[in-house]
Scaffold this motif. Structure first.
Motif, short mmCIF file in Angstrom:
data_model
loop_
_atom_site.label_atom_id
_atom_site.label_comp_id
_atom_site.label_asym_id
_atom_site.label_seq_id
_atom_site.Cartn_x
_atom_site.Cartn_y
_atom_site.Cartn_z
N ALA A 122 99.93 45.93 -30.85
CA ALA A 122 101.17 46.38 -31.50
C ALA A 122 102.33 46.43 -30.52
N SER A 123 102.00 46.73 -29.24
CA SER A 123 103.07 46.84 -28.24
C SER A 123 103.62 45.48 -27.83
N LEU A 124 102.85 44.40 -28.06
CA LEU A 124 103.26 43.08 -27.62
C LEU A 124 104.61 42.65 -28.21
N PRO A 125 104.80 42.67 -29.55
CA PRO A 125 106.11 42.25 -30.08
C PRO A 125 107.25 43.16 -29.66
N VAL A 126 106.96 44.44 -29.45
CA VAL A 126 108.00 45.37 -28.99
C VAL A 126 108.51 44.95 -27.62
N GLY B 246 112.20 43.30 -26.91
CA GLY B 246 113.12 44.02 -26.03
C GLY B 246 113.57 43.19 -24.85
N ALA B 247 112.64 42.45 -24.25
CA ALA B 247 112.99 41.62 -23.09
C ALA B 247 113.96 40.51 -23.47
N ILE B 248 113.74 39.89 -24.62
CA ILE B 248 114.65 38.82 -25.06
C ILE B 248 116.02 39.40 -25.39
N ALA C 272 109.78 50.95 -23.26
CA ALA C 272 109.03 51.83 -24.15
C ALA C 272 107.72 51.17 -24.58
N GLY C 273 107.79 49.88 -24.91
CA GLY C 273 106.57 49.17 -25.29
C GLY C 273 105.58 49.09 -24.15
N LEU C 274 106.07 48.92 -22.94
CA LEU C 274 105.18 48.86 -21.77
C LEU C 274 104.47 50.20 -21.55
#
Length: 793
Positions: free
Chosen positions: A144-148, A152-154, A304-306
């Motif tokens: 779930a954290s992968l797309p976040v 965010g990075a893009i 946050a995702g990390l």
């Protein structure tokens, strides 16, 4: 108690390792980006696809060169040995090279901070790589954290689909993450068979010799640059490339030799979260990027995702890892392969490199990119007249503004060109003067135009005049043509802020041969490395012989001294005249002469007719060094028409009628007398102020004088330019100021009046009201038209 002291000591060592890891990583990538930006060139081609292909190839070559330097220094300085896992060792070496190359490609294509934002995703790529290679499962939270993290990075780096180089940069950063994950797995697999030993090939006794050699090479390069055996800026380019390699060695040694040996692959990647967030912030503070609120929101989402991924991973790592893997950092114990001598050598080498880096920065000044706008300043822009800098007629009027004050905000309407603009801000304009107007024509407001003009002057003239301490300023102006004294005032401001001390000056009538002879005798007391001869700017090369005569005298009397002509225009009415032939002869072939042209047309004429050893540059008019000026009187007229009557006049005699409810006044500022002054330079300043006073008499201005346009820009008065047959005004306007929203250009008087009426309507809510000297009922608005007032100045 002993255990407590041991814990504190271990914590301090861990903190020192983490800080050294962060700092050396930042310096490595900062130097690499500085090198890549320094060698970046604008490739022009009739085919856009061909130009992009050539630019891409150039960026790849630059990334390849800096990678080669980094890898050679790694090979010479660091050795990793493993008795059993030689295949893994070879994989680690190859992937380290490929990951470094991918990172450098990414930085060549986009902001270094964007590269690091994407590299923040390394924990995810490490987990996915472990799943593909080792079969390690991914939890629902991790998935779930992968797309976040990706989104965010893009968002932080920008839309990669809007620019080809940005897309390549994003892809290269992603590839670097995957390759690094494979490298780290290979290193950990070596540890399963036989722990790898990472050692420095530099002995402690060799470090003084290495440091002194580096310092000696730096001095030699600077000396060769001074002798002009190396092109200007070559030592800086060489130093940044070499230092990026040195810091790469140090941070790679810390990362793989100190940190990775104590952590699992994923824990090492999670520790990188903290390190890389700090590096991103350092890159902002170091000036390689400006950001909007949206960019920072993307970074926060990514982080946050990390941390969501790290929180999910923590309980399982506590169970699976033994001892050294618990937490982000454990104590680097005596069992580590890092020896005491290795630590000392590392400390001394890092200190020597930091000292060298600091010396280079002091010598060259902070590069243009280092002085980008602060973070909070990007989030909101104030109305222009509410942000008048204190250096315009204020307490800091003689203080040089900081680069941060002068550079444009690229987070607003300039965002689409932000990558190219940031690259341009790092250029030394003295090398490519024809490109100096790249940003100027994109700017829409007076304040932005003024700041960019000053930035160009400090960038270009700073390189040309850097070594000089003293100057003589010849051919200054103090007569009633308000534009020329304004040029002199702008030059005085520039010299005062740049620290150049004037030891002699003369206005045009006083610059006789006898006075120039006296100045030449005074010049003998100075060395040619300390004193420069400056000639005032204007629009008088070949147009007004008396000014050329002063320059001819200077070329004759100050042999061996550098002679620098402030921004000029060239006008050739008679290409067969004796005077023009003399100009071509004396201005073309003097290696000690620099002529600055103030528009592209004049630069083209100079390059065609002064084609010799003379250095030709292009920069805006010096009046812009006066800075933004807030209106200090209320207007008496709705339209102030500045109409010249000399040889440069457009030649129009009849002024069209205007609506009766408006007041329109026509006159030339030559008749608007300035107060008497104690000396010539003081008269120049007083006359310049009277020019500002004269223009403020109108709510808007129509002018056929170039400096009517420039001083109106300083005052932020909406105005119309009426061009003449020689295109003096339009040449300058299209070279520098064509993006200004409150300026119109025409060569037709009826159009000029219509444009002025349009400006009155557009800016009616922001312009000051006209003083109620003469109130006419609006009922008469559409009945008749009125002749303008022309009976007094």
């Amino acid at each position: 108690m002993a255990e407590r002291q041991a814990e504190v000591g271990a914590a301090m060592r861990n903190m020192a390792v983490f800080l050294s890891w962060t700092l050396t990583s930042f310096l490595c990538h900062w130097c690499a980006k500085a090198f890549l930006s320094s060698i970046k060139m604008e490739i022009k081609s009739q085919q856009e696809t061909e130009a992009k292909s050539l630019q891409l190839r150039h960026n790849f070559l630059g990334a390849l060169l800096v990678t080669l330097v980094q890898m050679v220094l790694c090979y010479l300085c660091v050795d990793m040995k493993n008795n059993k896992g030689r295949n893994f060792l070879n994989v680690a070496r190859v992937t380290h090279v490929l990951a470094t190359f991918a990172t450098n490609i990414s930085m060549a294509m986009m902001f270094a901070s964007s590269t690091f934002a994407i590299k923040l995703m390394e924990p995810i790529t490490s987990a996915v790589t472990q799943y593909c290679i080792l079969g390690t499962p991914l939890t629902p939270v991790a998935m779930a954290s992968l797309p976040v993290i990706v989104g965010g990075a893009i968002a932080f780096s920008g839309n990669p689909l809007t620019d080809t180089s940005l897309s390549v940069g994003v892809g290269a950063a992603f590839a670097s993450n995957i390759i690094l994950a494979i490298r780290n797995l290979a290193i950990k697999k070596m540890g399963d068979d036989d722990k790898p030993v990472l050692t420095l090939n530099i002995r402690q006794s060799q470090l003084p010799l290495i440091a002194s050699s580096m310092l000696g090479c730096s001095v030699l390069l600077l000396y060769l640059e001074k002798l002009k055996l190396l092109p200007p800026g070559a030592p800086y380019i060489i130093a940044t490339c070499f230092l990026s390699g040195v810091f790469h060695v140090v941070y790679s040694y810390v990362s793989t030799g100190m940190v990775l040996t104590q952590l699992s692959v994923v824990s090492h990647a999670v520790a990188n979260i903290m390190k890389r967030v700090l590096v991103v912030l350092l890159l902002y503070l170091g000036g390689t990027r400006q950001a909007s609120a949206g960019n920072f929101l993307g970074l926060l989402v990514c982080v946050a995702g990390l941390f969501l991924y790290a929180w999910d991973k923590r309980p399982r790592e506590q169970k699976s890892n033994t001892g050294s893997g618990n937490g982000v950092f454990s104590a680097i114990s005596a069992r580590s392969s890092v020896t005491v001598h290795g630590r000392r050598a590392l400390l001394i080498l890092c200190t020597a490199c930091l000292a060298l880096f600091a010396c280079g920065t002091v010598f060259y000044g902070v590069p243009t990119a280092v002085a980008t706008l602060s973070l909070t300043r990007q989030l909101q822009t104030s109305p222009m007249m509410d942000t008048i800098p204190s250096w315009s007629f204020g307490p800091d009027s003689l203080k040089k503004p900081s680069w941060r004050d002068l550079e444009p905000d690229v987070s607003g309407y300039l965002a689409n060109d932000s990558l190219k603009i940031v690259d341009f801000l790092q250029k030394r304009l003295i090398h490519k003067p024809e490109e100096s107007n790249f940003i100027s024509n994109k700017l829409r407001t007076s304040l932005e135009v003024i700041k960019e003009a000053q930035r160009i002057h400090y960038n270009m003239f700073g390189d040309a005049l850097r070594k000089f301490k003293y100057c003589m300023l010849l051919d200054t102006a103090d007569h009633e043509n308000k534009g020329d004294p304004a040029i002199t005032a702008g030059e005085i401001y520039y010299l005062a802020r740049s620290g150049l001390q004037i030891v002699y000056y003369c206005d045009t009538p006083k610059c006789s041969e006898a006075h120039i002879d006296r100045a030449a005798e005074l010049a003998k007391k100075f060395s040619t490395d300390d004193l420069v001869i400056l000639l005032s700017g204007g629009g008088n090369i070949n147009k007004y012989a008396e000014h050329d005569d002063v320059r001819f005298l200077a070329l004759k009397k100050f042999v061996g001294f550098q002679i620098f002509v402030f921004p000029q225009s060239i006008r050739v009415d008679n290409p067969h005249s004796k005077h023009w032939a003399m100009c071509q002869k004396l201005y073309c072939c003097n290696k000690n002469l620099t002529i600055v042209l103030r528009d592209l047309g004049s630069l083209d004429i100079a390059r065609r007719h002064f084609n010799g050893s003379t250095r030709l540059l292009m920069a805006p008019d010096m009046v812009f060094n006066i800075g933004l000026v807030k209106r200090f009187i209320s207007p008496a007229f709705d339209i102030m028409w500045v109409k010249r009557t000399d040889s440069e006049s457009p030649g129009f005699k009849r002024i069209p009628r205007h609506p009766p409810h408006l007041r329109l006044h026509v006159s030339d500022w030559r008749e608007f007398r300035s107060p008497s002054s104690g000396n010539s330079l003081e008269r120049s300043f007083h006359t310049m102020v009277m020019g500002l006073f004269f223009l403020q008499r109108g709510r808007v201005v129509i002018t056929d004088r170039l400096h009517g346009h420039i001083l109106s820009t300083l005052l932020d008065i909406p105005h119309v330019l009426v061009d003449n047959k020689h295109r003096k005004l339009s040449n300058y306007f299209r070279t520098w100021n064509k993006g200004l929203q409150n300026v119109r250009v025409t060569d037709n008087l009826e159009e000029a009046l219509a444009m002025a009426l349009e400006l009155l309507e557009i800016y009616k809510d922001t312009l000051p009201p006209r003083l109620p000297f003469m109130q006419i009922s609006p009922a008469f608005k559409n009945i008749s038209f009125t002749l303008p007032e022309m009976n007094y100045p």
